[in-house]
Write a protein that holds these residues in place. Structure first.
Motif, PDB file in Angstrom:
ATOM      1  N   GLY A   1       0.829  -1.200   0.000  1.00 33.20           N
ATOM      2  CA  GLY A   1       0.000   0.000   0.000  1.00 33.20           C
ATOM      3  C   GLY A   1       0.862   1.247   0.000  1.00 33.20           C
ATOM      4  O   GLY A   1       2.045   1.214   0.371  1.00 33.20           O
ATOM      5  N   GLY A   2       0.290   2.341  -0.445  1.00 28.74           N
ATOM      6  CA  GLY A   2       1.033   3.596  -0.460  1.00 28.74           C
ATOM      7  C   GLY A   2       0.154   4.746  -0.885  1.00 28.74           C
ATOM      8  O   GLY A   2      -0.994   4.549  -1.294  1.00 28.74           O
ATOM      9  N   ARG A   3       0.700   5.935  -0.775  1.00 30.97           N
ATOM     10  CA  ARG A   3      -0.076   7.119  -1.144  1.00 30.97           C
ATOM     11  C   ARG A   3      -0.347   7.119  -2.643  1.00 30.97           C
ATOM     12  O   ARG A   3       0.367   6.501  -3.435  1.00 30.97           O
ATOM     13  CB  ARG A   3       0.658   8.393  -0.725  1.00 30.97           C
ATOM     14  N   LEU A   4      -1.397   7.862  -3.028  1.00 32.58           N
ATOM     15  CA  LEU A   4      -1.763   7.999  -4.436  1.00 32.58           C
ATOM     16  C   LEU A   4      -1.309   9.368  -4.923  1.00 32.58           C
ATOM     17  O   LEU A   4      -1.724  10.396  -4.384  1.00 32.58           O
ATOM     18  CB  LEU A   4      -3.273   7.842  -4.615  1.00 32.58           C
ATOM     19  N   GLY A   5      -0.475   9.384  -5.943  1.00 33.09           N
ATOM     20  CA  GLY A   5       0.076  10.653  -6.407  1.00 33.09           C
ATOM     21  C   GLY A   5       0.945  11.270  -5.324  1.00 33.09           C
ATOM     22  O   GLY A   5       1.709  10.582  -4.644  1.00 33.09           O
ATOM     23  N   ASP A   6       0.789  12.587  -5.116  1.00 33.10           N
ATOM     24  CA  ASP A   6       1.602  13.244  -4.081  1.00 33.10           C
ATOM     25  C   ASP A   6       1.003  13.099  -2.689  1.00 33.10           C
ATOM     26  O   ASP A   6       1.622  13.495  -1.693  1.00 33.10           O
ATOM     27  CB  ASP A   6       1.830  14.719  -4.426  1.00 33.10           C
ATOM     28  N   GLY A   7      -0.218  12.544  -2.613  1.00 35.39           N
ATOM     29  CA  GLY A   7      -0.835  12.283  -1.312  1.00 35.39           C
ATOM     30  C   GLY A   7      -1.387  13.505  -0.614  1.00 35.39           C
ATOM     31  O   GLY A   7      -1.825  13.422   0.531  1.00 35.39           O
ATOM     32  N   ARG A   8      -1.401  14.660  -1.290  1.00 37.67           N
ATOM     33  CA  ARG A   8      -1.870  15.881  -0.629  1.00 37.67           C
ATOM     34  C   ARG A   8      -3.380  16.074  -0.735  1.00 37.67           C
ATOM     35  O   ARG A   8      -3.936  16.943  -0.065  1.00 37.67           O
ATOM     36  CB  ARG A   8      -1.167  17.095  -1.253  1.00 37.67           C
ATOM     37  N   GLN A   9      -4.046  15.273  -1.559  1.00 34.54           N
ATOM     38  CA  GLN A   9      -5.487  15.420  -1.728  1.00 34.54           C
ATOM     39  C   GLN A   9      -6.224  14.963  -0.467  1.00 34.54           C
ATOM     40  O   GLN A   9      -5.833  13.989   0.174  1.00 34.54           O
ATOM     41  CB  GLN A   9      -5.976  14.631  -2.949  1.00 34.54           C
ATOM     42  N   TYR A  10      -7.292  15.690  -0.118  1.00 36.47           N
ATOM     43  CA  TYR A  10      -8.056  15.367   1.085  1.00 36.47           C
ATOM     44  C   TYR A  10      -9.043  14.240   0.813  1.00 36.47           C
ATOM     45  O   TYR A  10      -9.701  14.211  -0.229  1.00 36.47           O
ATOM     46  CB  TYR A  10      -8.783  16.607   1.603  1.00 36.47           C
ATOM     47  N   TRP A  11      -9.124  13.331   1.775  1.00 37.45           N
ATOM     48  CA  TRP A  11     -10.062  12.221   1.704  1.00 37.45           C
ATOM     49  C   TRP A  11     -11.098  12.368   2.816  1.00 37.45           C
ATOM     50  O   TRP A  11     -10.792  12.139   3.993  1.00 37.45           O
ATOM     51  CB  TRP A  11      -9.319  10.894   1.852  1.00 37.45           C
ATOM     52  N   PRO A  12     -12.323  12.737   2.486  1.00 41.49           N
ATOM     53  CA  PRO A  12     -13.393  12.843   3.494  1.00 41.49           C
ATOM     54  C   PRO A  12     -13.959  11.453   3.794  1.00 41.49           C
ATOM     55  O   PRO A  12     -14.825  10.953   3.103  1.00 41.49           O
ATOM     56  CB  PRO A  12     -14.421  13.745   2.809  1.00 41.49           C
ATOM     57  N   PHE A  13     -13.455  10.825   4.839  1.00 42.56           N
ATOM     58  CA  PHE A  13     -13.803   9.434   5.147  1.00 42.56           C
ATOM     59  C   PHE A  13     -14.926   9.363   6.177  1.00 42.56           C
ATOM     60  O   PHE A  13     -15.238  10.340   6.862  1.00 42.56           O
ATOM     61  CB  PHE A  13     -12.573   8.695   5.693  1.00 42.56           C
ATOM     62  N   ILE A  14     -15.522   8.183   6.300  1.00 37.87           N
ATOM     63  CA  ILE A  14     -16.490   7.891   7.353  1.00 37.87           C
ATOM     64  C   ILE A  14     -16.523   6.385   7.543  1.00 37.87           C
ATOM     65  O   ILE A  14     -16.448   5.620   6.573  1.00 37.87           O
ATOM     66  CB  ILE A  14     -17.900   8.439   7.014  1.00 37.87           C
ATOM     67  N   SER A  15     -16.596   5.929   8.803  1.00 36.77           N
ATOM     68  CA  SER A  15     -16.696   4.489   9.040  1.00 36.77           C
ATOM     69  C   SER A  15     -18.077   4.000   8.615  1.00 36.77           C
ATOM     70  O   SER A  15     -19.051   4.763   8.582  1.00 36.77           O
ATOM     71  CB  SER A  15     -16.459   4.168  10.515  1.00 36.77           C
ATOM     72  N   LEU A  16     -18.154   2.719   8.302  1.00 36.02           N
ATOM     73  CA  LEU A  16     -19.440   2.160   7.861  1.00 36.02           C
ATOM     74  C   LEU A  16     -20.490   2.263   8.949  1.00 36.02           C
ATOM     75  O   LEU A  16     -21.644   2.595   8.676  1.00 36.02           O
ATOM     76  CB  LEU A  16     -19.249   0.697   7.439  1.00 36.02           C
ATOM     77  N   ARG A  17     -20.100   2.032  10.208  1.00 37.60           N
ATOM     78  CA  ARG A  17     -21.124   2.093  11.260  1.00 37.60           C
ATOM     79  C   ARG A  17     -21.576   3.532  11.504  1.00 37.60           C
ATOM     80  O   ARG A  17     -22.741   3.768  11.845  1.00 37.60           O
ATOM     81  CB  ARG A  17     -20.639   1.432  12.539  1.00 37.60           C
ATOM     82  N   ASP A  18     -20.698   4.515  11.313  1.00 35.08           N
ATOM     83  CA  ASP A  18     -21.134   5.910  11.418  1.00 35.08           C
ATOM     84  C   ASP A  18     -22.022   6.288  10.229  1.00 35.08           C
ATOM     85  O   ASP A  18     -22.960   7.079  10.381  1.00 35.08           O
ATOM     86  CB  ASP A  18     -19.931   6.847  11.493  1.00 35.08           C
ATOM     87  N   GLU A  19     -21.727   5.752   9.054  1.00 34.76           N
ATOM     88  CA  GLU A  19     -22.565   6.011   7.880  1.00 34.76           C
ATOM     89  C   GLU A  19     -23.989   5.526   8.131  1.00 34.76           C
ATOM     90  O   GLU A  19     -24.967   6.250   7.893  1.00 34.76           O
ATOM     91  CB  GLU A  19     -21.976   5.305   6.661  1.00 34.76           C
ATOM     92  N   VAL A  20     -24.124   4.301   8.616  1.00 37.21           N
ATOM     93  CA  VAL A  20     -25.450   3.740   8.900  1.00 37.21           C
ATOM     94  C   VAL A  20     -26.146   4.544   9.996  1.00 37.21           C
ATOM     95  O   VAL A  20     -27.333   4.886   9.885  1.00 37.21           O
ATOM     96  CB  VAL A  20     -25.328   2.256   9.296  1.00 37.21           C
ATOM     97  N   ALA A  21     -25.411   4.864  11.050  1.00 37.91           N
ATOM     98  CA  ALA A  21     -26.002   5.637  12.147  1.00 37.91           C
ATOM     99  C   ALA A  21     -26.437   7.017  11.672  1.00 37.91           C
ATOM    100  O   ALA A  21     -27.484   7.536  12.103  1.00 37.91           O
ATOM    101  CB  ALA A  21     -24.998   5.770  13.294  1.00 37.91           C
ATOM    102  N   ALA A  22     -25.661   7.625  10.776  1.00 39.45           N
ATOM    103  CA  ALA A  22     -26.014   8.951  10.265  1.00 39.45           C
ATOM    104  C   ALA A  22     -27.269   8.894   9.401  1.00 39.45           C
ATOM    105  O   ALA A  22     -28.126   9.791   9.482  1.00 39.45           O
ATOM    106  CB  ALA A  22     -24.850   9.534   9.470  1.00 39.45           C
ATOM    107  N   LEU A  23     -27.408   7.874   8.584  1.00 36.30           N
ATOM    108  CA  LEU A  23     -28.621   7.725   7.775  1.00 36.30           C
ATOM    109  C   LEU A  23     -29.843   7.591   8.684  1.00 36.30           C
ATOM    110  O   LEU A  23     -30.889   8.208   8.436  1.00 36.30           O
ATOM    111  CB  LEU A  23     -28.505   6.508   6.859  1.00 36.30           C
TER     112      LEU A  23
END
Length: 299
Positions: free
Chosen positions: A187-209
């Protein structure tokens, strides 16, 4: 929520299947809309591209969660597949919301899928639900996708657009493809790695819905992302720490362009998106940090 009848499209996908399990575990009656012939009383037929929806199955539903759509990163973006990405979302949403608007007693709320891709590549700029749409293919799809829900809004149905980020899960979605690579030590960064990734865990996704369904004040766009987005470089480092594997092999931007074509521009871009409306409504994240989200996915 009390016991409720809830319709779900996209119920076989990563998010939809987890949502259905969560709802049923709490005693809710779930009707899953499927494209094939129904296999049981808990399924109903629909054909989104042709505009067919089993309206009888929607009767008595207090809420509808609409998550159907062709996978963004499942295939190389040919002209035909880009059309499928767009049509599966726009035509499906239009068909569903016209059916809902025609009911004698429509549901109280529709939670319709969308994505943080709405904002385009934002670089270092922080965006939330009040920020404008970006430019490019994915922002244009998101704009049409959300606009297609107009019949539900005009019928007085509270409509929320779940602008989801990258869901951290080991068995599906983009993250599901990364876990085997990191476990193998490649595994490793994609490109220069400076791009932001807005992540969320699956259980938080379900809870948010579910939180959106149960919160009358929430309508319009709602970002479903962890409180603080991180760069791809930071995410890569966190994956390496949790999995105790090296992450020293970056994927050059030129290689991504060769393999992914036009989709590589979205992989190399990102959104520094924050969930302002979710937080203001009182939602509490179980996994606000990336290491927490990764560990939750591994449980």
């Amino acid at each position: 929520m009390g016991g409720m009848r809830i319709a779900v499209t996209g119920s076989t996908g990563l998010i939809g299947s987890a949502l259905v399990r969560s709802l049923r575990a709490d005693g809710h009656e779930v009707v899953r809309f499927v494209r094939r012939e129904p296999a049981g009383a808990d399924e109903a037929r629909w054909d989104p591209e042709r505009g067919h929806v089993d309206r009888a199955a929607l009767a008595g539903c207090g809420a509808v969660v609409h998550l159907a759509g062709a996978g963004i990163g499942d295939r190389r973006w040919t002209a035909a597949y880009k059309r499928k990405i767009r049509d599966s979302r726009v035509l499906g949403t239009a068909a569903l919301t016209h059916a809902l608007a025609g009911l004698d007693e429509p549901p109280g709320v529709l939670v319709s899928g969308s994505a943080v891709g709405y904002y385009g590549d934002t670089g270092d700029r922080v965006v939330d639900e009040d920020s404008p749409a970006g430019h490019g293919f994915l922002p244009s799809v998101c704009l049409e996708w959300e606009a297609a829900a107009a019949p539900a809004q005009e019928a007085g149905i509270r409509t929320a657009f779940a602008r989801t980020g990258l869901v951290v899960a080991k068995d599906g979605g983009a993250w599901g493809r990364m876990f085997p690579l990191f476990r193998a030590g490649v595994g490793g960064r994609l490109g220069d790695g400076r791009q932001y990734w807005p992540f969320i865990s699956l259980r938080d996704e379900v809870a948010a819905l579910r939180h959106i369904i149960d919160t009358p004040a929430l309508s319009g766009p709602v970002n479903l992302t962890a409180p603080e987005p991180l760069t791809n470089r930071q995410v890569t480092a966190a994956m390496a720490r949790v999995l105790r594997r090296p992450a020293v092999l970056p994927v050059p931007a030129v290689a991504l362009r060769v393999v992914l074509g036009e989709f590589s521009e979205d992989v190399l871009g990102g959104q520094r998106a924050r969930p302002t409306r979710l937080l203001e409504s009182g939602f509490v994240f179980q996994d606000p940090g990336i290491e927490q989200a990764v560990r939750a996915a591994l449980q």
